[in-house]
Scaffold this active site. Structure first.
Site, mmCIF file in Angstrom:
data_model
loop_
_atom_site.group_PDB
_atom_site.id
_atom_site.type_symbol
_atom_site.label_atom_id
_atom_site.label_comp_id
_atom_site.label_asym_id
_atom_site.label_seq_id
_atom_site.Cartn_x
_atom_site.Cartn_y
_atom_site.Cartn_z
ATOM 1 N N HIS A 109 1.771 -1.800 -3.452
ATOM 2 C CA HIS A 109 1.045 -2.142 -2.224
ATOM 3 C C HIS A 109 1.958 -2.643 -1.112
ATOM 4 O O HIS A 109 3.129 -2.931 -1.333
ATOM 5 C CB HIS A 109 -0.070 -3.166 -2.501
ATOM 6 N N GLU A 146 -0.368 5.248 11.439
ATOM 7 C CA GLU A 146 -0.070 6.659 11.702
ATOM 8 C C GLU A 146 -1.057 7.531 10.930
ATOM 9 O O GLU A 146 -1.481 7.186 9.818
ATOM 10 C CB GLU A 146 1.365 6.975 11.269
ATOM 11 N N ARG A 175 11.904 -0.591 9.518
ATOM 12 C CA ARG A 175 13.186 -0.340 10.173
ATOM 13 C C ARG A 175 14.295 -1.001 9.356
ATOM 14 O O ARG A 175 14.105 -2.105 8.835
ATOM 15 C CB ARG A 175 13.186 -0.910 11.584
ATOM 16 N N GLU A 226 9.000 4.738 4.033
ATOM 17 C CA GLU A 226 9.775 5.359 5.112
ATOM 18 C C GLU A 226 10.724 4.315 5.690
ATOM 19 O O GLU A 226 10.297 3.235 6.104
ATOM 20 C CB GLU A 226 8.846 5.874 6.214
ATOM 21 N N HIS A 238 4.749 0.581 10.696
ATOM 22 C CA HIS A 238 3.367 1.039 10.553
ATOM 23 C C HIS A 238 3.034 1.349 9.100
ATOM 24 O O HIS A 238 3.924 1.455 8.265
ATOM 25 C CB HIS A 238 3.115 2.286 11.409
ATOM 26 N N HIS A 259 4.982 -8.188 2.946
ATOM 27 C CA HIS A 259 5.874 -7.655 1.918
ATOM 28 C C HIS A 259 5.415 -6.285 1.461
ATOM 29 O O HIS A 259 4.300 -5.855 1.749
ATOM 30 C CB HIS A 259 5.938 -8.607 0.707
ATOM 31 N N HIS A 285 2.277 6.223 3.424
ATOM 32 C CA HIS A 285 3.545 5.486 3.462
ATOM 33 C C HIS A 285 3.484 4.218 4.302
ATOM 34 O O HIS A 285 2.550 3.998 5.074
ATOM 35 C CB HIS A 285 4.700 6.389 3.919
ATOM 36 N N GLU A 292 -2.850 -4.565 1.015
ATOM 37 C CA GLU A 292 -3.283 -5.947 0.808
ATOM 38 C C GLU A 292 -3.430 -6.634 2.161
ATOM 39 O O GLU A 292 -2.493 -6.644 2.958
ATOM 40 C CB GLU A 292 -2.269 -6.717 -0.046
ATOM 41 N N ASN A 317 17.851 3.426 13.458
ATOM 42 C CA ASN A 317 18.288 3.715 14.819
ATOM 43 C C ASN A 317 19.809 3.687 14.847
ATOM 44 O O ASN A 317 20.427 2.696 14.438
ATOM 45 C CB ASN A 317 17.696 2.688 15.782
#
Length: 323
Positions: free
Chosen positions: A171, A310, A16, A72, A264, A100, A12, A237, A76
């Site tokens: 991608h 991650e 945010r 993902e 991430h 992107h 993934h 990419e 917050n």
């Protein structure tokens, strides 16, 4: 206890978002579905996981950790009510680094028209500029969403229908300072394969497309003449602008320092303990080891530009966490 990088997956990309309901509505328009939600009320944030999950999707019905091409969204609490809160999309200073995400579609003219008809803006329409085979739509936070086609663009001009269930999360793009250093890291350390290189020497940059081929080797050419990797998911990419590697003061923004936006990328592995041991032996820089902090089921590696990667367990290969 062994690990095989051929079994890894680019699981993934984390972004945010200011208002999750607004963002989910947008990505559902693009054909994605929410496949999981992890709530963290004590820490005041929630994680939403979206992916293509229609019957003809590549990983329909699979556990979220066993897929490639998951998005993902991190929310917050309270940002949706804060008029001054704004996400950094990674394409302007300060905060330039991430570029992107990209969705590949069946009939690009109809797909772009459908996005426009829903009231969303574009950074670049199909008809803008030299490149008439790609577009960049803007999501509600201003992140760029590249739209590419897995059918020849000239053959879909008069087609008015598009099937979002056939789309792929193709991608994610990040800019890198030194192409050789980053290519070596992602291939030798993270175990990815280089699928394709696009050299744009007249414009002063190269694009490198990497990923985990698994049991599906990448053809050099596609049968219909379009990008041979357009129907895949889970591609990274790397964009390298010539000369940045020679500038000692130059650095990209990783999205986690202020201003924040991109968080991430994440790879899922066959055996988390063994994979982390392998990364340790490869001499990686850690943001978070498995043993650090409360969460013992995730680790974070730093790439040469300090982007966070991650590392999680593919729960289909070995059941370790109830998420």
């Amino acid at each position: 206890m062994a690990t095989d990088p051929k079994k890894y997956a680019l699981n993934h990309t984390m972004l945010r978002v200011k208002d999750p309901q607004r963002s989910i509505k947008y990505y559902e328009l693009l054909g994605m579905k929410q496949i999981n939600k992890l709530e963290n009320p004590d820490a005041k944030f929630d994680l939403y996981f979206l992916a293509y999950d229609s019957p003809n999707s590549r990983a329909a019905g699979e556990h979220w950790t066993a897929r490639q091409g998951v998005l993902e969204l991190t929310h917050n609490y309270g940002t949706e009510k804060d008029d001054s809160f704004k996400i950094a999309n990674g394409n302007s200073e300060p905060g330039k680094g991430f570029g992107h995400i990209c969705v590949s579609v069946d009939h690009i003219q109809a797909a772009c028209q459908r996005i426009e008809d829903a009231g969303y803006k574009f950074q670049k329409k199909l008809t803008d500029g030299r490149m008439r085979s790609i577009a960049f739509a803007l999501d509600p936070d201003g992140y760029w969403v590249e739209i590419i086609a897995f059918n020849p663009v000239e053959k879909s001009e008069n087609i008015k229908e598009t099937d979002p269930g056939s789309y792929r999360f193709n991608h994610s793009m990040i800019r890198v300072k030194d192409n050789e250093t980053s290519l070596k890291f992602y291939q030798d350390v993270m175990g990815m394969a280089l699928f394709r290189t696009s050299e744009q020497s007249s414009a002063g940059f190269n694009l490198y497309f990497l990923g985990y081929p698994g049991n599906n080797p990448v053809p050099k050419e596609s049968s219909n003449g379009v990008n041979p990797t357009a129907e895949r998911e889970g591609i990274l990419e790397l964009t390298w602008n010539y000369g940045t590697e020679k500038d000692t003061d130059f650095k990209y923004h990783n999205g986690n320092d202020e201003p924040q936006g991109f968080g991430h990328i994440c790879i899922s592995v066959d055996d988390l303990d063994a994979a982390c041991k392998r990364f340790e032996e490869k001499g990686v820089n850690w943001k978070k080891r498995l043993t650090d902090g409360r969460m013992k089921n995730i680790a974070f590696v730093l790439d040469p530009d300090n982007y966070w990667i991650e590392v999680i367990q593919n729960e289909k290969m070995k059941r370790t966490s109830n998420w």
